[in-house]
Write a protein that holds these residues in place. Structure first.
Motif, PDB file in Angstrom:
ATOM      1  N   ARG A 189      48.349  52.041   5.847  1.00 33.49           N
ATOM      2  CA  ARG A 189      49.216  53.013   5.189  1.00 33.49           C
ATOM      3  C   ARG A 189      48.948  52.973   3.696  1.00 33.49           C
ATOM      4  N   ILE A 190      48.873  54.156   3.063  1.00 37.09           N
ATOM      5  CA  ILE A 190      48.689  54.232   1.622  1.00 37.09           C
ATOM      6  C   ILE A 190      49.604  55.302   1.044  1.00 37.09           C
ATOM      7  N   HIS A 191      50.063  55.065  -0.183  1.00 34.45           N
ATOM      8  CA  HIS A 191      50.892  56.027  -0.920  1.00 34.45           C
ATOM      9  C   HIS A 191      50.307  56.187  -2.315  1.00 34.45           C
ATOM     10  N   ALA A 192      50.212  57.419  -2.771  1.00 37.59           N
ATOM     11  CA  ALA A 192      49.748  57.680  -4.128  1.00 37.59           C
ATOM     12  C   ALA A 192      50.858  57.423  -5.139  1.00 37.59           C
ATOM     13  N   ARG A 193      52.101  57.502  -4.680  1.00 33.72           N
ATOM     14  CA  ARG A 193      53.262  57.268  -5.551  1.00 33.72           C
ATOM     15  C   ARG A 193      54.035  56.072  -5.036  1.00 33.72           C
ATOM     16  N   GLU A 194      54.793  55.454  -5.931  1.00 28.01           N
ATOM     17  CA  GLU A 194      55.568  54.283  -5.544  1.00 28.01           C
ATOM     18  C   GLU A 194      56.552  54.636  -4.435  1.00 28.01           C
ATOM     19  N   PRO A 195      56.555  53.867  -3.350  1.00 32.12           N
ATOM     20  CA  PRO A 195      57.472  54.159  -2.244  1.00 32.12           C
ATOM     21  C   PRO A 195      58.932  54.006  -2.674  1.00 32.12           C
ATOM     22  N   THR A 196      59.790  54.792  -2.064  1.00 30.92           N
ATOM     23  CA  THR A 196      61.216  54.721  -2.355  1.00 30.92           C
ATOM     24  C   THR A 196      61.962  53.951  -1.274  1.00 30.92           C
ATOM     25  N   HIS A 197      61.265  53.541  -0.229  1.00 25.20           N
ATOM     26  CA  HIS A 197      61.880  52.821   0.883  1.00 25.20           C
ATOM     27  C   HIS A 197      61.128  51.516   1.155  1.00 25.20           C
TER      28      HIS A 197
END
Length: 86
Positions: free
Chosen positions: A5-13
């Motif tokens: 899993r990857i996110h370009a923005r900081e996760p909120t959860h």
């Protein structure tokens, strides 16, 4: 195949489940996108490189959300990831 899993923005959860990293290199392999990254710790980059494998659809979404121009390489960009157990 198990995908990471990857996110370009900081996760909120579940922030404690994500690692902040820096993209070292990217490549396509066997119809997947492979991101080599190093974890970022306390503002300093570590040297524990990890290899993350995601689908090409996730790649496209990830690149659209990064702050890079179309066609520009994401190398050097910060992002968040979760490595799945294989």
């Amino acid at each position: 195949m198990v995908h990471d899993r990857i996110h370009a923005r900081e996760p909120t959860h579940d922030r404690d489940r994500w690692t902040e990293g820096v993209v070292e290199s990217v490549a396509e392999r066997d119809g997947h996108w492979v991101v080599r990254a190093r974890p970022a710790r306390n503002g300093r980059e570590g040297d524990d490189s990890v290899e993350l494998v995601v689908t090409l659809a996730v790649r496209d979404l990830f690149l659209r959300r990064l702050d890079v121009a179309a066609g520009e390489s994401p190398v050097g960009c910060r992002f968040w990831y979760r490595k799945k157990r294989r």
